[in-house]
Every structure is written in structure tokens, then in C-alpha cells.
Write a protein that holds these residues in place. Structure first.
Motif, PDB file in Angstrom:
ATOM      1  N   SER A  95       0.830  -1.212   0.000  1.00 48.45           N
ATOM      2  CA  SER A  95       0.000   0.000   0.000  1.00 48.45           C
ATOM      3  C   SER A  95       0.864   1.262   0.000  1.00 48.45           C
ATOM      4  CB  SER A  95      -0.980   0.007   1.183  1.00 48.45           C
ATOM      5  OG  SER A  95      -0.338   0.326   2.402  1.00 48.45           O
ATOM      6  N   PHE A  96       2.038   1.207   0.629  1.00 49.17           N
ATOM      7  CA  PHE A  96       2.952   2.354   0.564  1.00 49.17           C
ATOM      8  C   PHE A  96       3.444   2.568  -0.859  1.00 49.17           C
ATOM      9  CE2 PHE A  96       3.714   1.950   5.257  1.00 49.17           C
ATOM     10  CZ  PHE A  96       3.360   3.248   5.582  1.00 49.17           C
ATOM     11  N   PHE A  97       3.738   1.469  -1.574  1.00 50.76           N
ATOM     12  CA  PHE A  97       4.144   1.626  -2.968  1.00 50.76           C
ATOM     13  C   PHE A  97       2.994   2.180  -3.812  1.00 50.76           C
ATOM     14  CE2 PHE A  97       7.774  -0.956  -1.819  1.00 50.76           C
ATOM     15  CZ  PHE A  97       8.773  -0.392  -2.591  1.00 50.76           C
ATOM     16  N   GLN A  98       1.786   1.706  -3.565  1.00 58.07           N
ATOM     17  CA  GLN A  98       0.614   2.236  -4.273  1.00 58.07           C
ATOM     18  C   GLN A  98       0.496   3.752  -4.039  1.00 58.07           C
ATOM     19  OE1 GLN A  98      -2.813   2.464  -6.429  1.00 58.07           O
ATOM     20  NE2 GLN A  98      -1.888   0.483  -6.166  1.00 58.07           N
ATOM     21  N   ALA A  99       0.635   4.149  -2.781  1.00 56.16           N
ATOM     22  CA  ALA A  99       0.557   5.575  -2.451  1.00 56.16           C
ATOM     23  C   ALA A  99       1.713   6.339  -3.094  1.00 56.16           C
ATOM     24  CB  ALA A  99       0.559   5.763  -0.935  1.00 56.16           C
ATOM     25  N   GLY A 100       2.894   5.754  -3.073  1.00 55.59           N
ATOM     26  CA  GLY A 100       4.055   6.427  -3.648  1.00 55.59           C
ATOM     27  C   GLY A 100       3.956   6.600  -5.149  1.00 55.59           C
ATOM     28  N   PHE A 101       3.505   5.584  -5.827  1.00 47.71           N
ATOM     29  CA  PHE A 101       3.418   5.657  -7.285  1.00 47.71           C
ATOM     30  C   PHE A 101       2.261   6.516  -7.780  1.00 47.71           C
ATOM     31  CE2 PHE A 101       5.610   1.297  -7.552  1.00 47.71           C
ATOM     32  CZ  PHE A 101       6.851   1.880  -7.761  1.00 47.71           C
ATOM     33  N   TYR A 102       1.111   6.434  -7.110  1.00 43.78           N
ATOM     34  CA  TYR A 102      -0.098   7.020  -7.686  1.00 43.78           C
ATOM     35  C   TYR A 102      -0.778   8.095  -6.854  1.00 43.78           C
ATOM     36  CZ  TYR A 102       0.545   2.825 -10.432  1.00 43.78           C
ATOM     37  OH  TYR A 102       1.077   1.847 -11.213  1.00 43.78           O
ATOM     38  N   LEU A 131      10.216   4.623   0.316  1.00 45.22           N
ATOM     39  CA  LEU A 131      11.158   4.139   1.328  1.00 45.22           C
ATOM     40  C   LEU A 131      10.428   3.384   2.433  1.00 45.22           C
ATOM     41  CD1 LEU A 131      13.611   7.175   1.633  1.00 45.22           C
ATOM     42  CD2 LEU A 131      14.084   4.917   0.633  1.00 45.22           C
ATOM     43  N   ALA A 132       9.273   3.900   2.848  1.00 42.70           N
ATOM     44  CA  ALA A 132       8.477   3.206   3.864  1.00 42.70           C
ATOM     45  C   ALA A 132       8.045   1.840   3.340  1.00 42.70           C
ATOM     46  CB  ALA A 132       7.261   4.044   4.261  1.00 42.70           C
ATOM     47  N   GLY A 133       7.626   1.783   2.074  1.00 44.43           N
ATOM     48  CA  GLY A 133       7.238   0.511   1.476  1.00 44.43           C
ATOM     49  C   GLY A 133       8.384  -0.481   1.486  1.00 44.43           C
ATOM     50  N   ALA A 134       9.580  -0.024   1.122  1.00 46.05           N
ATOM     51  CA  ALA A 134      10.743  -0.912   1.111  1.00 46.05           C
ATOM     52  C   ALA A 134      11.062  -1.414   2.515  1.00 46.05           C
ATOM     53  CB  ALA A 134      11.950  -0.193   0.507  1.00 46.05           C
ATOM     54  N   GLN A 193      -7.667  -6.169   1.822  1.00 45.61           N
ATOM     55  CA  GLN A 193      -8.978  -5.526   1.737  1.00 45.61           C
ATOM     56  C   GLN A 193      -9.200  -4.549   2.891  1.00 45.61           C
ATOM     57  OE1 GLN A 193     -10.510  -5.689  -1.082  1.00 45.61           O
ATOM     58  NE2 GLN A 193      -8.921  -7.128  -1.676  1.00 45.61           N
ATOM     59  N   ILE A 194      -8.730  -4.914   4.079  1.00 42.23           N
ATOM     60  CA  ILE A 194      -8.844  -3.998   5.227  1.00 42.23           C
ATOM     61  C   ILE A 194      -8.041  -2.728   4.957  1.00 42.23           C
ATOM     62  CG2 ILE A 194      -8.193  -3.681   7.651  1.00 42.23           C
ATOM     63  CD1 ILE A 194      -8.899  -6.714   8.003  1.00 42.23           C
ATOM     64  N   LEU A 195      -6.802  -2.886   4.504  1.00 45.54           N
ATOM     65  CA  LEU A 195      -5.979  -1.708   4.210  1.00 45.54           C
ATOM     66  C   LEU A 195      -6.533  -0.907   3.046  1.00 45.54           C
ATOM     67  CD1 LEU A 195      -2.458  -3.213   4.805  1.00 45.54           C
ATOM     68  CD2 LEU A 195      -3.460  -1.288   6.027  1.00 45.54           C
ATOM     69  N   ASN A 196      -7.108  -1.561   2.066  1.00 45.40           N
ATOM     70  CA  ASN A 196      -7.727  -0.871   0.942  1.00 45.40           C
ATOM     71  C   ASN A 196      -8.845   0.053   1.430  1.00 45.40           C
ATOM     72  OD1 ASN A 196      -8.122  -0.328  -1.859  1.00 45.40           O
ATOM     73  ND2 ASN A 196      -9.856  -1.741  -1.852  1.00 45.40           N
ATOM     74  N   LYS A 197      -9.618  -0.424   2.381  1.00 51.07           N
ATOM     75  CA  LYS A 197     -10.706   0.388   2.939  1.00 51.07           C
ATOM     76  C   LYS A 197     -10.165   1.503   3.835  1.00 51.07           C
ATOM     77  CE  LYS A 197     -14.927   1.439   4.053  1.00 51.07           C
ATOM     78  NZ  LYS A 197     -15.716   2.226   3.129  1.00 51.07           N
ATOM     79  N   VAL A 198      -9.238   1.165   4.726  1.00 53.72           N
ATOM     80  CA  VAL A 198      -8.733   2.131   5.705  1.00 53.72           C
ATOM     81  C   VAL A 198      -7.857   3.200   5.049  1.00 53.72           C
ATOM     82  CG1 VAL A 198      -7.234   2.383   7.733  1.00 53.72           C
ATOM     83  CG2 VAL A 198      -8.893   0.518   7.633  1.00 53.72           C
TER      84      VAL A 198
END
Length: 119
Positions: free
Chosen positions: A30-37, A49-52, A85-90
Motif C-alpha cells: 500500500s505504501f508503494f501504491q501511495a508512492g506511485f499514484y 522508502l516506507a514501502g521498502a 482488503q482492510i488496508l484498501n478500505k482504511v
């Protein structure tokens, strides 16, 4: 024998470690998703970096115990789906759709077959 090895010898301990690993993997993704998009500039760098870092923690948690991971894979896939799915919602405010519910049911059924089929 390390602490995680002792913990995963107990079925509830193994479930707890797998749940933590699934959470860390989904969180790192989810950190990579946030970082990329969903971010730019320095925020993008921090998210990546957080994702890594979180995915490195996941890799440690899931690989330190000496278990037959193949036997636990079915349970792990179900836990990963649930954590994602939980993280996708939150984190992203997205709701579950009918195809996700149905696909999730198939994932859960497959996980049960993999984990409990004797043969």
C-alpha cells in the motif's frame, strides 16, 4: 531455536505470525501504491522508502521461522487477501464490490483446500 521458531510450533502462534506477515506485506504494497499514484515529490520518496522498509520487515517475519511454508500457503493467501482488503478500505477509502466478495470467497475456499486436504 529462536523465538519465532518456538512460536510457530503452536498452531495459534503460526497463525499470529502469518497474520503479521500478511499485514506487513499488504501495508508495504500500500505504501508503494501511495508512492506511485497518490503522492509526488518528497512524499513519494518517503512512501517508497516506507514501502521498502515494511516489505523488508515482512520478509524477515515470514522467513525467520523454520516451517514448511508450502503447507501454510493456503492460510497465508487468505490472510493476505483479508489484510489487503482492510488496508484498501482504511488507507484508500475503497469499498468491497460484489466481485471482490465472490473472489474472496473463492480464495478462502482454496485456502481451506490447500491447508486441510489430506491426500
Amino acid at each position: 531455536m529462536n523465538t519465532l521458531d518456538r512460536l510457530v510450533q503452536n498452531p495459534l502462534g503460526a497463525l499470529a505470525v502469518l497474520t503479521l506477515a500478511a499485514f506487513l506485506e499488504a501495508l508495504g504494497d500500500s505504501f508503494f501504491q501511495a508512492g506511485f499514484y497518490r503522492s509526488s515529490g518528497f512524499g513519494r520518496v518517503l512512501a517508497l522508502l516506507a514501502g521498502a522498509a515494511v516489505l523488508a520487515a515482512y520478509g524477515s517475519v515470514v522467513n525467520v521461522p523454520r516451517w514448511d511454508f508450502g503447507k501454510l500457503l493456503g492460510v497465508y493467501v487468505v490472510l493476505f487477501f483479508l489484510m489487503a482488503q482492510i488496508l484498501n478500505k482504511v488507507r484508500f477509502g475503497q469499498t468491497l464490490t460484489i466481485p471482490i466478495w465472490l473472489g474472496g470467497g473463492l480464495i478462502a475456499a482454496g485456502g481451506l483446500v490447500i491447508a486441510f486436504w489430506k491426500g
